[in-house]
Design an enzyme around this catalytic site. Sequence first.
Site, PDB file in Angstrom:
ATOM      1  N   LYS A 126      10.505 -49.461  11.799  1.00 34.47           N
ATOM      2  CA  LYS A 126       9.103 -49.716  12.173  1.00 34.47           C
ATOM      3  C   LYS A 126       8.171 -49.608  10.969  1.00 34.47           C
ATOM      4  O   LYS A 126       7.314 -50.463  10.749  1.00 34.47           O
ATOM      5  CB  LYS A 126       8.643 -48.709  13.244  1.00 34.47           C
ATOM      6  CG  LYS A 126       9.366 -48.785  14.561  1.00 34.47           C
ATOM      7  CD  LYS A 126       8.747 -47.844  15.589  1.00 34.47           C
ATOM      8  CE  LYS A 126       8.903 -46.380  15.242  1.00 34.47           C
ATOM      9  NZ  LYS A 126      10.305 -45.915  15.235  1.00 34.47           N
ATOM     10  N   ASN A 149       1.583 -44.972  14.299  1.00 41.28           N
ATOM     11  CA  ASN A 149       2.615 -43.971  14.056  1.00 41.28           C
ATOM     12  C   ASN A 149       2.961 -43.826  12.583  1.00 41.28           C
ATOM     13  O   ASN A 149       3.671 -42.912  12.195  1.00 41.28           O
ATOM     14  CB  ASN A 149       3.872 -44.353  14.863  1.00 41.28           C
ATOM     15  CG  ASN A 149       4.917 -43.264  14.900  1.00 41.28           C
ATOM     16  OD1 ASN A 149       4.648 -42.152  15.335  1.00 41.28           O
ATOM     17  ND2 ASN A 149       6.114 -43.571  14.425  1.00 41.28           N
ATOM     18  N   HIS A 195      15.492 -40.132  20.995  1.00 43.84           N
ATOM     19  CA  HIS A 195      14.532 -39.369  21.814  1.00 43.84           C
ATOM     20  C   HIS A 195      14.978 -39.269  23.278  1.00 43.84           C
ATOM     21  O   HIS A 195      14.133 -39.190  24.180  1.00 43.84           O
ATOM     22  CB  HIS A 195      13.135 -39.992  21.738  1.00 43.84           C
ATOM     23  CG  HIS A 195      12.599 -40.099  20.348  1.00 43.84           C
ATOM     24  ND1 HIS A 195      12.447 -39.000  19.524  1.00 43.84           N
ATOM     25  CD2 HIS A 195      12.189 -41.174  19.619  1.00 43.84           C
ATOM     26  CE1 HIS A 195      11.962 -39.401  18.360  1.00 43.84           C
ATOM     27  NE2 HIS A 195      11.799 -40.700  18.397  1.00 43.84           N
TER      28      HIS A 195
END
Length: 474
Positions: A126, A149, A195
């Site tokens: 990302k 982020n 996650h």
Amino acid sequence: MTTSTAADVLLHKGSGLQVVVGLGQSGLSVAHYLANQGYQVAVTDAQAAPKLANQLPPEISIRQFGSIDAELLQQAARIIISPGISLDTDAVAAARQANIPVVSDIQLFCEACTVPIVAITGSNAKSTVTTLVGQMAADAGVNVGVGGNIGVPALTLLANDDMELAVLELSSFQLETVTNLGAQVATVLNMSPDHLDRHGDMLGYHQAKHRIFQGAKSVVINREDALTRPLVADNLPRVSTSIQAPDKGQYGLIIDSEGQTYLARGTERLLSADKLLIKGRHNLLNAQAALALGELAGLPLDSMLQTLQQFSGLDHRCQYVAKVTNIDYFNDSKGTNIGSTIAAIQGLGEVYAPKDGKLLLILGGQGKGQQFGELTSFINQYVSHVLMIGEDAKMIEQHLRSAKLSEDVALYQCQTMENAFATVPQVTKSSLSQVQAVLLSPACASFDQYSGYAARGEHFIQLVNQLSMANQVV
């Protein structure tokens, strides 16, 4: 810490109170943004003395610290939750049960933003793709804001009145409280388990990631990964990427008769892969993703290709460090999940395999509920030694052995990075050693031993430099 009494707080019930949960960088940006908008704002954090509390606007007097204040949340007109705090936290879950809206800073941003948004998520890469698209826009003369982020809170971008394009890196934690983002172009770069300790399973993780497509005007998908395709809105303009040859109008790779690889769009060869400073198959996909996103955002191709040739990658992401005694050292400390580490092993492994070279892999940390057996086939193909560190090192070894790790791969329990570096010369000094590169790609979080992946990566670089100096002295 509490700077107002319960009675003071009750006075604000029903007055549109905005409650910020979590006082990290994003929470602080939310508090400033809402205060500047004239809202009445309260802040609560589980820490007794949040480090950023002294940076709050002075008009925010309701500060409930030491625990997330359930009573305060019940009085909120809206809760703005920081990405590091789970929606399953008791006080937050109770507020949601009471139908109190819970959103993130990204929701506030997209409601206020008046320029096109390029929205980027995925299990891996990302930050690389977000940075690259941002640089492509800037080099093309576009006044661009890059945040989310990636470390710059999105709301701070709104201070730039001349911004023409916003490029956002978005995590699954941010996306799970976003509705109808409405991006000009959105993408899920890739999907691999990550996650799961927070999202419960891959379905929950997938659903969170795919909220990025809500209201999108166009999408970019990865043809190698079916989980990156939006499940609805098949009529949206879309461009795809792949390591295979591209279809008409799509991105991919073309390999000529001499074995040279090219980035291509349809039948057009855009750029030879050897002109890129970033290496490995995963980075060829990242380059394509940036080109596709830029195309759908209206950036000129020639300018994007110029930027691509100058882009050297990001720190801690397959970052070349040094060559010591003819062995290359790579810092991929940002590889905090299995998918990222697979990409690093495969990407670098394919560089050294033609020279009969193997990788020495440093692996381990906090495993986050992942199944490390998924690494085995890639380790068997490209790795000769695995040095395991961190809290879950023994569990990782069990997973690898249970998944039929090759007998040709040697495993070492090293506990710490220092012990790993003491082991490297021992296993590479043999004339029979095939190790041509040492790769730190832990596939794990770092918080058992470090403050974050960056600190882990800096420690790796420090130890490489010490090793280099020691060999120069000898």
